[in-house]
Design an enzyme around this catalytic site. Sequence first.
Site, short mmCIF file in Angstrom:
data_model
loop_
_atom_site.label_atom_id
_atom_site.label_comp_id
_atom_site.label_asym_id
_atom_site.label_seq_id
_atom_site.Cartn_x
_atom_site.Cartn_y
_atom_site.Cartn_z
N LYS A 236 52.23 42.47 49.67
CA LYS A 236 51.37 41.56 50.45
C LYS A 236 51.17 40.24 49.71
O LYS A 236 50.04 39.82 49.45
CB LYS A 236 50.05 42.25 50.79
CG LYS A 236 50.27 43.54 51.59
CD LYS A 236 49.00 44.25 51.96
CE LYS A 236 49.26 45.55 52.68
NZ LYS A 236 49.82 46.66 51.86
O1 LIG Z 1 48.05 47.70 57.84
C1 LIG Z 1 48.46 48.28 56.83
C2 LIG Z 1 49.31 47.69 55.92
C3 LIG Z 1 49.76 48.42 54.86
N1 LIG Z 1 49.37 49.70 54.68
C4 LIG Z 1 49.94 50.43 53.53
O2 LIG Z 1 50.75 51.52 54.02
C5 LIG Z 1 50.53 52.68 53.24
C6 LIG Z 1 49.87 53.75 54.08
O3 LIG Z 1 49.62 54.90 53.31
P1 LIG Z 1 49.13 56.32 53.94
O4 LIG Z 1 48.88 57.14 52.71
O5 LIG Z 1 50.24 56.85 54.78
O6 LIG Z 1 47.89 56.05 54.70
C7 LIG Z 1 49.71 52.23 52.05
O7 LIG Z 1 50.60 51.79 51.04
C8 LIG Z 1 48.92 51.05 52.59
O8 LIG Z 1 48.56 50.13 51.58
C9 LIG Z 1 48.53 50.28 55.57
O9 LIG Z 1 48.15 51.47 55.44
N2 LIG Z 1 48.09 49.55 56.64
#
Ligand SMILES: O=c1ccn([C@@H]2O[C@H](COP(=O)(O)O)[C@@H](O)[C@H]2O)c(=O)[nH]1
Length: 274
Positions: A96
């Site tokens: 990001k």
């Molecule tokens: O809107 C967003 C943008 C980035 N993320 C990122 O994706 C993964 C989600 O992890 P889970 O464990 O599957 O929930 C994580 O790296 C977030 O920083 C997001 O969730 N939402």
Amino acid sequence: MNRKQLVDQIFSKQSFLCVGLDTDIKKVPECLLNNEDPIFDFNKAIIDATAQYCVAYKPNLAFYECMGVKGMISFERTIKYLKENYPDHFIIADAKRGDIGNTSSMYARTFFEEYDIDSLTVAPYMGEDSVTPFLNYEGKWVILLALTSNKGSHDFQLTADQDGERLFEKVIRKSQAWGDEQNMMYVVGATQGSMFQDIRKVAPNHFLLVPGVGAQGGSLQEVCKYGIIKDCGLLVNSSRGIIYASSGSDFAEAAAIKAEALQKEMAIELNKIK
Ligand SMILES: O=c1ccn([C@@H]2O[C@H](COP(=O)(O)O)[C@@H](O)[C@H]2O)c(=O)[nH]1
């Protein structure tokens, strides 16, 4: 990796799964903790167990940076391992980034030259000159935050201007003058459900990176119902739901079971657009 190569991978593997490598040392199984590089060993085992079910991996930089130099060595070893052993997998650095132009150029150099990663998540809020330095690399992708998966997405992203255009719509509309469907994707959270209809009105052909399935409770079926397009156009990420499926020594097998289950659901969705 270009769009055609990504789409070919999706249809040949019948999967648009991205496995999130959000590797937290506090959650790494005890059996690895005495190793020299437990984070890398965990990632390697997860990658070997899940590679056949997914087309992409997404390490989130926060999980590596929080361990300083040691964490960045684990990150670098993970990227090298992926590139050497699974060169057809798309790699997303979830960092990001985005800053004034000359600083963005340095971020671009880091991820696209030093690490040679396929794509990077970028925050759009500093505008065109903060994003375009990432778009000067052939075969590399910018993945712009549009409508994120978290509750706070309502604070700004859903706010409309006097003409009724919401911020996420403005981001998608304006950024289409900077990049195109071959080098720009958008992040849209799986938790946004039917909002994918609105996303597809402004970005009918772009790929979307969709985090939020699994631990955040987003529905794969709903994402596909409103978001899938003729060449799929989706990369759906799950991190915790896969990599922490078990905290025991069977963690890799448990991750494979979770990844395979998602891949099977994805194959059904891909069949619908054949
Ligand atoms: O809107 C967003 C943008 C980035 N993320 C990122 O994706 C993964 C989600 O992890 P889970 O464990 O599957 O929930 C994580 O790296 C977030 O920083 C997001 O969730 N939402």
